[in-house]
Design a protein around this motif. Structure first.
Motif, PDB file in Angstrom:
ATOM      1  N   ALA A 122       0.842  -1.209   0.000  1.00 15.65           N
ATOM      2  CA  ALA A 122       0.000   0.000   0.000  1.00 15.65           C
ATOM      3  C   ALA A 122       0.873   1.253   0.000  1.00 15.65           C
ATOM      4  CB  ALA A 122      -0.922  -0.006   1.211  1.00 15.65           C
ATOM      5  N   TYR A 123       1.953   1.197   0.772  1.00 13.48           N
ATOM      6  CA  TYR A 123       2.898   2.322   0.848  1.00 13.48           C
ATOM      7  C   TYR A 123       3.552   2.550  -0.523  1.00 13.48           C
ATOM      8  CZ  TYR A 123       7.101   4.796   2.656  1.00 13.48           C
ATOM      9  OH  TYR A 123       8.110   5.687   2.901  1.00 13.48           O
ATOM     10  N   GLY A 124       3.999   1.464  -1.138  1.00 18.54           N
ATOM     11  CA  GLY A 124       4.631   1.572  -2.453  1.00 18.54           C
ATOM     12  C   GLY A 124       3.652   2.116  -3.484  1.00 18.54           C
ATOM     13  N   ALA A 173       8.415  -0.731  -2.320  1.00 17.16           N
ATOM     14  CA  ALA A 173       8.273   0.729  -2.162  1.00 17.16           C
ATOM     15  C   ALA A 173       9.488   1.525  -2.641  1.00 17.16           C
ATOM     16  CB  ALA A 173       7.969   1.070  -0.709  1.00 17.16           C
ATOM     17  N   MET A 174      10.680   0.927  -2.529  1.00 15.17           N
ATOM     18  CA  MET A 174      11.848   1.701  -2.970  1.00 15.17           C
ATOM     19  C   MET A 174      11.880   1.831  -4.490  1.00 15.17           C
ATOM     20  SD  MET A 174      13.117   2.708  -0.214  1.00 15.17           S
ATOM     21  CE  MET A 174      11.412   2.677   0.342  1.00 15.17           C
ATOM     22  N   ILE A 175      11.210   0.901  -5.171  1.00 22.83           N
ATOM     23  CA  ILE A 175      11.147   0.991  -6.637  1.00 22.83           C
ATOM     24  C   ILE A 175      10.097   2.007  -7.048  1.00 22.83           C
ATOM     25  CG2 ILE A 175      10.586  -0.283  -8.738  1.00 22.83           C
ATOM     26  CD1 ILE A 175      11.774  -2.708  -7.438  1.00 22.83           C
ATOM     27  N   THR A 176       8.918   1.900  -6.437  1.00 26.83           N
ATOM     28  CA  THR A 176       7.836   2.793  -6.878  1.00 26.83           C
ATOM     29  C   THR A 176       8.168   4.245  -6.565  1.00 26.83           C
ATOM     30  OG1 THR A 176       6.694   2.465  -4.787  1.00 26.83           O
ATOM     31  CG2 THR A 176       6.036   1.049  -6.634  1.00 26.83           C
ATOM     32  N   ARG A 177       8.875   4.487  -5.455  1.00 29.35           N
ATOM     33  CA  ARG A 177       9.111   5.897  -5.157  1.00 29.35           C
ATOM     34  C   ARG A 177      10.234   6.503  -5.997  1.00 29.35           C
ATOM     35  NH1 ARG A 177      10.496   6.214   1.209  1.00 29.35           N
ATOM     36  NH2 ARG A 177      12.727   6.005   1.175  1.00 29.35           N
ATOM     37  N   LYS A 178      10.866   5.663  -6.807  1.00 30.55           N
ATOM     38  CA  LYS A 178      11.807   6.190  -7.810  1.00 30.55           C
ATOM     39  C   LYS A 178      11.136   6.233  -9.190  1.00 30.55           C
ATOM     40  CE  LYS A 178      15.980   4.436  -5.485  1.00 30.55           C
ATOM     41  NZ  LYS A 178      15.713   5.292  -4.351  1.00 30.55           N
ATOM     42  N   PHE A 294      12.087  -2.136  15.567  1.00 30.96           N
ATOM     43  CA  PHE A 294      11.887  -3.515  15.098  1.00 30.96           C
ATOM     44  C   PHE A 294      11.132  -3.627  13.778  1.00 30.96           C
ATOM     45  CE2 PHE A 294      12.774  -3.840  19.658  1.00 30.96           C
ATOM     46  CZ  PHE A 294      13.859  -4.708  19.602  1.00 30.96           C
ATOM     47  N   ARG A 295      10.853  -2.485  13.132  1.00 32.21           N
ATOM     48  CA  ARG A 295      10.224  -2.532  11.813  1.00 32.21           C
ATOM     49  C   ARG A 295      11.129  -3.339  10.874  1.00 32.21           C
ATOM     50  NH1 ARG A 295       9.945   2.728   8.021  1.00 32.21           N
ATOM     51  NH2 ARG A 295       8.593   1.932   6.385  1.00 32.21           N
ATOM     52  N   ASN A 296      10.528  -4.289  10.167  1.00 31.73           N
ATOM     53  CA  ASN A 296      11.306  -5.116   9.233  1.00 31.73           C
ATOM     54  C   ASN A 296      12.509  -5.769   9.935  1.00 31.73           C
ATOM     55  OD1 ASN A 296      11.962  -6.289   6.781  1.00 31.73           O
ATOM     56  ND2 ASN A 296      13.022  -4.483   5.980  1.00 31.73           N
ATOM     57  N   GLN A 299      15.713  -3.928   9.930  1.00 30.73           N
ATOM     58  CA  GLN A 299      16.460  -3.764   8.674  1.00 30.73           C
ATOM     59  C   GLN A 299      15.886  -2.623   7.827  1.00 30.73           C
ATOM     60  OE1 GLN A 299      17.600  -8.185   7.396  1.00 30.73           O
ATOM     61  NE2 GLN A 299      15.451  -8.018   7.905  1.00 30.73           N
ATOM     62  N   THR A 300      15.880  -1.441   8.390  1.00 27.94           N
ATOM     63  CA  THR A 300      15.379  -0.265   7.679  1.00 27.94           C
ATOM     64  C   THR A 300      16.351   0.873   7.941  1.00 27.94           C
ATOM     65  OG1 THR A 300      13.131  -1.038   8.122  1.00 27.94           O
ATOM     66  CG2 THR A 300      13.347   1.232   7.435  1.00 27.94           C
ATOM     67  N   CYS A 301      16.602   1.669   6.920  1.00 27.48           N
ATOM     68  CA  CYS A 301      17.596   2.734   7.077  1.00 27.48           C
ATOM     69  C   CYS A 301      17.161   3.789   8.096  1.00 27.48           C
ATOM     70  CB  CYS A 301      17.878   3.387   5.736  1.00 27.48           C
ATOM     71  SG  CYS A 301      16.367   3.920   4.919  1.00 27.48           S
ATOM     72  N   ILE A 457       7.697   7.666  10.520  1.00 29.03           N
ATOM     73  CA  ILE A 457       7.796   8.959   9.837  1.00 29.03           C
ATOM     74  C   ILE A 457       7.567   8.864   8.326  1.00 29.03           C
ATOM     75  CG2 ILE A 457       9.179  10.322  11.457  1.00 29.03           C
ATOM     76  CD1 ILE A 457      10.725   8.043   8.877  1.00 29.03           C
ATOM     77  N   SER A 458       7.334   7.653   7.832  1.00 29.26           N
ATOM     78  CA  SER A 458       7.316   7.483   6.377  1.00 29.26           C
ATOM     79  C   SER A 458       5.932   7.725   5.783  1.00 29.26           C
ATOM     80  CB  SER A 458       7.769   6.066   6.024  1.00 29.26           C
ATOM     81  OG  SER A 458       9.017   5.822   6.607  1.00 29.26           O
ATOM     82  N   SER A 459       5.881   8.483   4.719  1.00 28.73           N
ATOM     83  CA  SER A 459       4.626   8.736   4.017  1.00 28.73           C
ATOM     84  C   SER A 459       4.956   9.301   2.644  1.00 28.73           C
ATOM     85  CB  SER A 459       3.793   9.761   4.786  1.00 28.73           C
ATOM     86  OG  SER A 459       2.831  10.336   3.915  1.00 28.73           O
ATOM     87  N   PRO A 463       8.748  14.599   2.469  1.00 34.89           N
ATOM     88  CA  PRO A 463      10.046  14.466   1.778  1.00 34.89           C
ATOM     89  C   PRO A 463      11.007  13.580   2.561  1.00 34.89           C
ATOM     90  CG  PRO A 463       9.900  16.604   2.862  1.00 34.89           C
ATOM     91  CD  PRO A 463       8.613  15.900   3.152  1.00 34.89           C
ATOM     92  N   PHE A 464      11.330  12.432   2.007  1.00 41.11           N
ATOM     93  CA  PHE A 464      12.188  11.450   2.670  1.00 41.11           C
ATOM     94  C   PHE A 464      13.614  11.610   2.149  1.00 41.11           C
ATOM     95  CE2 PHE A 464      14.198   7.491   3.511  1.00 41.11           C
ATOM     96  CZ  PHE A 464      13.511   6.874   4.543  1.00 41.11           C
ATOM     97  N   GLY A 465      14.573  11.781   3.032  1.00 41.24           N
ATOM     98  CA  GLY A 465      15.965  11.870   2.585  1.00 41.24           C
ATOM     99  C   GLY A 465      16.865  12.386   3.682  1.00 41.24           C
TER     100      GLY A 465
END
Ligand SMILES: O=CCCCC(=O)O
Length: 495
Positions: A122-124, A173-178, A294-296, A299-301, A457-459, A463-465
């Motif tokens: 859903a996020y992607g 999600a990392m693909i769709t947001r690019k 503990f999300r994933n 294993q999340t940046c 914080i992700s949505s 602006p994520f970065g």
């Protein structure tokens, strides 16, 4: 076993739409194998089962994909923003309709619990929906002329062919947001998903094809990171590289891009501080820490990497976190109520173990977990360390696993210094109720993202970065499309 009796790869996956399990790459609208015919196995980190094989491609196939993207670019950029938006919207709808199947594929190849995987789909998809809308808002400017007979007009144009390299931790999600902002802006794309988790990428390309995205607009290659990355960064047709992954690899890619002065967007490593002040709502802070840490399976940046707790609430926070962690259900993400899946591989397990051993050798105590889980393989117990100090490896490096190290601090000034004492600057978090403190701390932490009284914080609307060695560029939000456009200034004279 005879070949007839052998199970087809992925046969055990309970997906309704079997055609989503693609085992070929997508170049110029064709599903294709590697030139050499060589393949790579994709395995389930929870069971070790081989789910599928994917083409082991290299530079030659990547070059063809780049040329296909370049050939498709003029027609794609010429479409009106609304025409591109309609296709993106259709892609979004197909993705949401296939949410369950896509989540099963994602969990099977990546390991995260199915509920988290559904959330990621859903996020992607939300990035595609968002950028379908933003496509129509790539506005320019008219600037008052600097001379009486001049007018200045600013337009935004697509940068051109974009190469996108994505990681294994968020295979959708990392693909769709690019890809979504690139396509919205009028660019075409060649993607390379992580070798561990290519099936989610190929599945959404299948849906893009069904949505009617023209051939060549999206291309997806799998295989050798060095050969594919080398072609993507070396080929002058590619005008932009967007990458999510480690700072180490990001620096190499940036250096390679320098030769042809490509634009880059780099979403790199983090070392997120998570600060709990004396005046925090402690239960909320524990809940936020659980979600962030503990999300994933860590294993999340943007996962909390260093948890700083003020002296007065340190013991109470540690006890509450320990009680919450004890309730976590660990297991195969495809089964039941699992909240923590396996780590991606044994290298990831070794890193967590290294950080625990280093901390313990310097005086930290294991308050929970601390070892491999009885399930075996790459399952690891959610772990809490107390008495952690700045001289330990975990203070400097991203663990990327289920390890919550608790540092003790006394003053606001001290913790801001500690939080900023890193080359990274992606996400940070803090819990406090004093409004003056909230502003002071938010303004002084050197991070691209600050979670205040929240661990999530992700949505797509934000602006994520990061800053510093966590990268450059922003993904999502109204700013996200800026990374895929060039500004053109027209100086109109003779008026
Ligand atoms: O590792 C980085 C993935 C980012 C996930 C997110 O968008 O929250």
């Amino acid at each position: 076993m005879t070949s007839a009796a052998m199970k087809a790869p992925g046969a055990s996956l309970p997906i309704k739409d079997k055609a989503l399990l693609r085992q070929q790459c997508y170049i110029d609208g064709q599903w294709v194998n590697a030139d050499s015919g060589k393949t790579i196995d994709v395995t389930n980190p929870a069971t070790g089962e081989v789910l599928a094989t994917i083409p082991n491609m290299g530079a030659a196939e990547t070059k063809r994909a780049i040329e296909a993207a370049n050939a498709a670019w003029p027609a794609w950029r010429k479409k009106t923003a609304k025409e591109r938006a309609v296709l993106l919207r259709k892609w979004y709808e197909l993705m949401m309709a296939a949410q369950e199947d896509l989540a099963i594929i994602l969990t099977a190849e990546q390991g995260k619990p199915l509920a988290e995987a559904k959330g990621e789909i859903a996020y992607g998809a939300s990035y595609i929906e968002w950028f379908a809308e933003e496509a129509k808002r790539v506005y320019g400017d008219v600037i008052p002329g600097h001379q009486a007979d001049k007018r200045i007009v600013v337009t935004k144009e697509p940068v051109g062919v974009v190469a996108a390299i994505t990681p294994w931790n968020f295979p959708n999600a990392m693909i769709t947001r690019k890809i979504a902002p690139a396509l919205a802006a009028g660019c075409t794309v060649v993607g390379k998903p992580a070798t561990q988790t290519p099936l989610s990428a190929l599945a959404i390309v299948e849906l893009a094809e069904r949505a009617g995205i023209p051939k060549g607009v999206i291309n997806m290659v799998t295989g050798s990171a060095t050969a594919i990355g080398g072609e993507m960064t070396g080929n002058p047709i590619v005008r932009k590289l967007t990458f999510t992954g480690s700072t180490e690899i990001g620096k190499i890619l940036m250096a390679q891009c320098a030769a042809t002065v490509k634009k880059t967007s780099m979403e790199l490593g983090g070392n997120a501080p998570f600060i709990v002040f004396d005046d925090a709502d402690l239960d909320a802070a524990v809940e936020g820490a659980l979600m962030s840490k503990f999300r994933n399976t860590g294993q999340t940046c943007v996962c909390a990497n260093r948890i700083y707790v003020q002296d007065g609430v340190y013991d109470a926070f540690a006890e509450k976190l320990k009680a919450a962690v004890a309730k976590m259900k660990i297991g195969d993400g495809l089964k039941g109520e699992t909240q923590q899946g396996p780590l991606i591989d044994m290298k990831a397990v070794a890193k967590v173990e290294e950080h625990i051993a280093d901390a313990v050798s310097k005086g930290a105590k294991v308050a929970a977990g601390g070892k491999r889980h009885a399930l075996g393989g790459s399952f690891f117990e959610p772990t809490i360390l107390t008495g952690v100090t700045q001289d330990m490896a975990v203070a400097k490096e991203e663990t990327f696993g289920p390890l919550a190290p608790l540092f003790r601090f006394k003053t606001e000034e001290e913790v801001i210094k500690l939080a900023n004492d890193t080359e990274f600057g992606l996400a940070s978090y803090f819990y406090a109720r004093d409004i003056g403190r909230v502003w002071r701390v938010a303004e002084q932490v050197e991070y691209g993202i600050v979670g205040i009284n929240t661990g999530i914080i992700s949505s797509e609307v934000a602006p994520f970065g990061g800053v510093k060695e966590s990268g450059n560029g922003r993904e999502g939000s109204k700013y996200g499309i800026d990374d895929y456009v060039e500004i053109k200034y027209m100086c109109m004279g003779g008026i």
